[in-house]
Design an enzyme around this catalytic site. Structure first.
Site, short mmCIF file in Angstrom:
data_model
loop_
_atom_site.label_atom_id
_atom_site.label_comp_id
_atom_site.label_asym_id
_atom_site.label_seq_id
_atom_site.Cartn_x
_atom_site.Cartn_y
_atom_site.Cartn_z
N SER A 1 1.01 -1.20 0.15
CA SER A 1 0.02 0.04 -0.15
C SER A 1 0.87 1.24 -0.03
O SER A 1 1.96 1.06 0.28
CB SER A 1 -0.77 0.04 1.48
OG SER A 1 -1.35 1.25 1.34
N TYR B 1 -3.68 -0.20 10.20
CA TYR B 1 -3.53 -0.47 8.76
C TYR B 1 -2.15 -0.29 8.32
O TYR B 1 -1.51 -0.81 7.31
CB TYR B 1 -4.55 0.46 7.99
CG TYR B 1 -4.61 -0.01 6.24
CD1 TYR B 1 -5.01 -1.12 5.91
CD2 TYR B 1 -4.06 0.89 5.66
CE1 TYR B 1 -4.97 -1.49 4.32
CE2 TYR B 1 -3.65 0.72 4.20
CZ TYR B 1 -4.35 -0.42 3.49
OH TYR B 1 -4.30 -0.70 2.40
#
Length: 258
Positions: A146, A159
């Site tokens: 990510s 996250y």
């Protein structure tokens, strides 16, 4: 000398979390490149629909559910693939979850749930399918990282931590498994609207900021991730190992934009 082929004809790929969003897009791309593809997830109806899409490209698939928080379900998925399709050549790890919470309010249960899915779930799948690939002496693993693997996003600390760790895991496995025939790499998508993040993006200041900081001035289109995944799954990437390929419209390259 001929160029290495990007064709995946004759390959078998498993896409964990492959029934929606980025995972489904990658399953479609692998099928279009010639692979038989097994998209897995927890919900049977989603698996049925995704497998039907793969078969619409003339490829083989299976209706197999799996949950990255349950190792036995991953082992059952591998066994089904080997029994019906002979082997697994490619593993793509797309299962993930997130929730926006100020870190002071982040409970340990929420932290553990996100880490268990995004990081430990990736490890479980790599262990289960990696053992099979190592036994055969060949394979490709593609993890999904990510932007948050490199830069922090506000109020999603769990996250951020999980995706930074996915990169470290990818490099660790590449170091251990590359010499034994299994290349391990990752793709770091930029801003792509998915069911996972749409509430954080649509009509919000965060969504507007992310587009403003992307030099191409738009969200990515799902099909723009497919080529990189096909490359990493193919013979054309035989000397690519332990890398994170960023597909972000220039987000991480940008500094002052005006």
């Amino acid at each position: 000398m001929s160029l290495p082929s990007l064709s995946l004809e004759g390959r078998v790929a498993v896409v964990i979390g492959g029934t929606s969003g980025i995972g489904l897009a990658l399953a479609r791309g692998l099928a279009e490149a010639g692979a038989d593809v097994v998209p897995t997830a927890r919900r049977r109806e989603h698996v049925e629909a995704a497998a039907a899409e793969v078969e619409s490209f003339g490829r083989r698939s299976l209706r197999v559910t799996a949950d990255v928080t349950d190792r036995s379900s991953l082992e059952a998925a591998l066994a089904a693939c080997v029994a019906e399709l002979g082997r697994v050549d490619v593993l793509v790890n797309c299962a993930a979850c997130t929730k926006r919470t100020p870190t002071l309010d982040l409970g340990e249960e929420e932290w553990q749930r996100i880490l268990d899915t995004n990081l430990t779930g990736t490890l479980r799948a790599c262990q289960v399918f990696g053992r099979h690939m190592l036994g055969r002496g060949s394979g490709r693993i593609v993890n999904i990282a990510s932007l948050a693997s490199t830069v922090a996003l506000l109020e999603v600390a769990a996250y951020n931590a999980s995706k930074a760790a996915v990169v470290a895991l990818t490099k660790s496995l590449a170091l251990e498994w590359g010499p034994r025939g299994v290349n391990v790499n990752a793709i770091a998508p930029g801003v792509f609207r998915t069911p996972l993040n749409q509430e954080l993006l649509d009509g919000t200041e965060r969504g507007r900021e992310l587009v403003a900081r992307t030099p191409l001035k738009r969200y990515g289109r799902m099909e723009e991730l497919q080529g990189v995944c096909v490359l990493l799954a193919s013979d054309a990437s035989s000397f690519v190992n332990g890398e994170v390929v960023v597909v972000d419209g220039g987000f991480l390259a940008s500094g002052v934009l005006s």
